[in-house]
Design a protein around this motif. Structure first.
Motif, PDB file in Angstrom:
ATOM      1  N   GLU A 184       0.835  -1.211   0.000  1.00 18.31           N
ATOM      2  CA  GLU A 184       0.000   0.000   0.000  1.00 18.31           C
ATOM      3  C   GLU A 184       0.862   1.251   0.000  1.00 18.31           C
ATOM      4  O   GLU A 184       0.647   2.163  -0.799  1.00 18.31           O
ATOM      5  CB  GLU A 184      -0.901   0.029   1.241  1.00 18.31           C
ATOM      6  N   ILE A 185       1.824   1.289   0.899  1.00 15.68           N
ATOM      7  CA  ILE A 185       2.704   2.454   1.006  1.00 15.68           C
ATOM      8  C   ILE A 185       3.494   2.639  -0.286  1.00 15.68           C
ATOM      9  O   ILE A 185       3.607   3.752  -0.803  1.00 15.68           O
ATOM     10  CB  ILE A 185       3.632   2.308   2.228  1.00 15.68           C
ATOM     11  N   LEU A 186       4.023   1.554  -0.812  1.00 16.24           N
ATOM     12  CA  LEU A 186       4.778   1.609  -2.060  1.00 16.24           C
ATOM     13  C   LEU A 186       3.921   2.127  -3.208  1.00 16.24           C
ATOM     14  O   LEU A 186       4.356   2.987  -3.982  1.00 16.24           O
ATOM     15  CB  LEU A 186       5.337   0.224  -2.399  1.00 16.24           C
ATOM     16  N   LEU A 187       2.707   1.647  -3.320  1.00 14.19           N
ATOM     17  CA  LEU A 187       1.816   2.075  -4.404  1.00 14.19           C
ATOM     18  C   LEU A 187       1.446   3.551  -4.277  1.00 14.19           C
ATOM     19  O   LEU A 187       1.440   4.281  -5.271  1.00 14.19           O
ATOM     20  CB  LEU A 187       0.567   1.195  -4.447  1.00 14.19           C
ATOM     21  N   VAL A 188       1.167   4.003  -3.073  1.00 20.83           N
ATOM     22  CA  VAL A 188       0.793   5.406  -2.881  1.00 20.83           C
ATOM     23  C   VAL A 188       1.979   6.327  -3.179  1.00 20.83           C
ATOM     24  O   VAL A 188       1.853   7.297  -3.927  1.00 20.83           O
ATOM     25  CB  VAL A 188       0.258   5.642  -1.446  1.00 20.83           C
ATOM     26  N   TRP A 189       3.135   6.023  -2.611  1.00 19.12           N
ATOM     27  CA  TRP A 189       4.300   6.886  -2.813  1.00 19.12           C
ATOM     28  C   TRP A 189       4.810   6.851  -4.250  1.00 19.12           C
ATOM     29  O   TRP A 189       5.273   7.867  -4.773  1.00 19.12           O
ATOM     30  CB  TRP A 189       5.408   6.555  -1.820  1.00 19.12           C
ATOM     31  N   SER A 190       4.709   5.700  -4.888  1.00 23.01           N
ATOM     32  CA  SER A 190       5.133   5.647  -6.284  1.00 23.01           C
ATOM     33  C   SER A 190       4.202   6.481  -7.161  1.00 23.01           C
ATOM     34  O   SER A 190       4.660   7.111  -8.125  1.00 23.01           O
ATOM     35  CB  SER A 190       5.214   4.202  -6.782  1.00 23.01           C
ATOM     36  N   ARG A 223       7.749   6.043 -16.490  1.00 20.71           N
ATOM     37  CA  ARG A 223       7.309   4.823 -17.175  1.00 20.71           C
ATOM     38  C   ARG A 223       7.663   3.587 -16.353  1.00 20.71           C
ATOM     39  O   ARG A 223       6.832   2.686 -16.173  1.00 20.71           O
ATOM     40  CB  ARG A 223       7.960   4.749 -18.554  1.00 20.71           C
ATOM     41  N   TYR A 224       8.877   3.539 -15.816  1.00 19.49           N
ATOM     42  CA  TYR A 224       9.293   2.383 -15.029  1.00 19.49           C
ATOM     43  C   TYR A 224       8.533   2.298 -13.704  1.00 19.49           C
ATOM     44  O   TYR A 224       8.190   1.203 -13.249  1.00 19.49           O
ATOM     45  CB  TYR A 224      10.800   2.400 -14.785  1.00 19.49           C
ATOM     46  N   ILE A 225       8.271   3.419 -13.110  1.00 13.17           N
ATOM     47  CA  ILE A 225       7.462   3.433 -11.889  1.00 13.17           C
ATOM     48  C   ILE A 225       6.065   2.894 -12.194  1.00 13.17           C
ATOM     49  O   ILE A 225       5.509   2.105 -11.428  1.00 13.17           O
ATOM     50  CB  ILE A 225       7.391   4.850 -11.284  1.00 13.17           C
ATOM     51  N   HIS A 226       5.506   3.303 -13.325  1.00 13.40           N
ATOM     52  CA  HIS A 226       4.171   2.834 -13.700  1.00 13.40           C
ATOM     53  C   HIS A 226       4.151   1.319 -13.923  1.00 13.40           C
ATOM     54  O   HIS A 226       3.199   0.639 -13.544  1.00 13.40           O
ATOM     55  CB  HIS A 226       3.681   3.568 -14.944  1.00 13.40           C
TER      56      HIS A 226
END
Length: 164
Positions: free
Chosen positions: A10-16, A46-49
């Motif tokens: 969750e934290i990773l998805l929000v911050w990314s 793009r890589y983050i996505h």
């Protein structure tokens, strides 16, 4: 342990998402205001996505939010429904395992060939790593789902706030 992993996701998805939006915003401002923007911001976004999609796919298995047709399965109850649900999950598990295995081969091949991203000059295997991580995450969560189905739990988790 799975709850801690889910919280990390969750934290990773929000911050990314925050970082990706900031990068794209910076790219737009750079182009429109300064008529020049660093090319690495677009590649990084793009890589983050890519990571968001694969990690998000794993997380959505936990929430049972993936698209599926339930009109047929929900008409049944008891053991027959458990068997149908299990067959469905096993087919999905095979696909997730396929992604994890062949995604790992793609990562190893990329490491072997030393391929670099054009703008940032980082190894491309870092971006490809999202595929086996997402596949492995889905596979683990699908095993948990089979256990839940055989406990008689067909519903989406109620302890999570799901925004639809």
């Amino acid at each position: 342990m799975l709850k801690k992993f889910a919280k990390f996701e969750e934290i990773l998805l929000v911050w990314s998402l925050v970082i990706m939006v900031a990068l794209i915003f910076g790219q737009v401002v750079g182009r429109k205001v300064f008529e020049s923007a660093p090319s690495w911001t677009e590649e990084m976004a793009r890589y983050i996505h890519i990571f968001q999609v694969w990690i998000g796919a794993s997380y959505s298995v936990k929430l049972r939010q993936h698209i599926r047709v339930e009109a047929f399965v929900t008409r049944f109850h008891g053991t027959f429904r458990q068997v149908l649900e299990t067959i469905s999950i096993l087919i999905w598990f095979v696909m997730a395992l396929f992604l994890a295995v062949f995604g790992t081969e793609l990562v190893l091949s990329s490491i072997e060939h030393g391929q670099l991203a054009p703008a940032m000059q980082i190894p491309v295997w870092i971006a490809y790593l999202a595929i086996p991580l997402g596949g492995l995450g889905m596979a683990i969560r699908l095993i948990v789902q089979v256990v839940e189905v055989w406990k008689g739990n067909y519903d989406k988790p109620t302890d999570e706030e799901i925004i639809a």
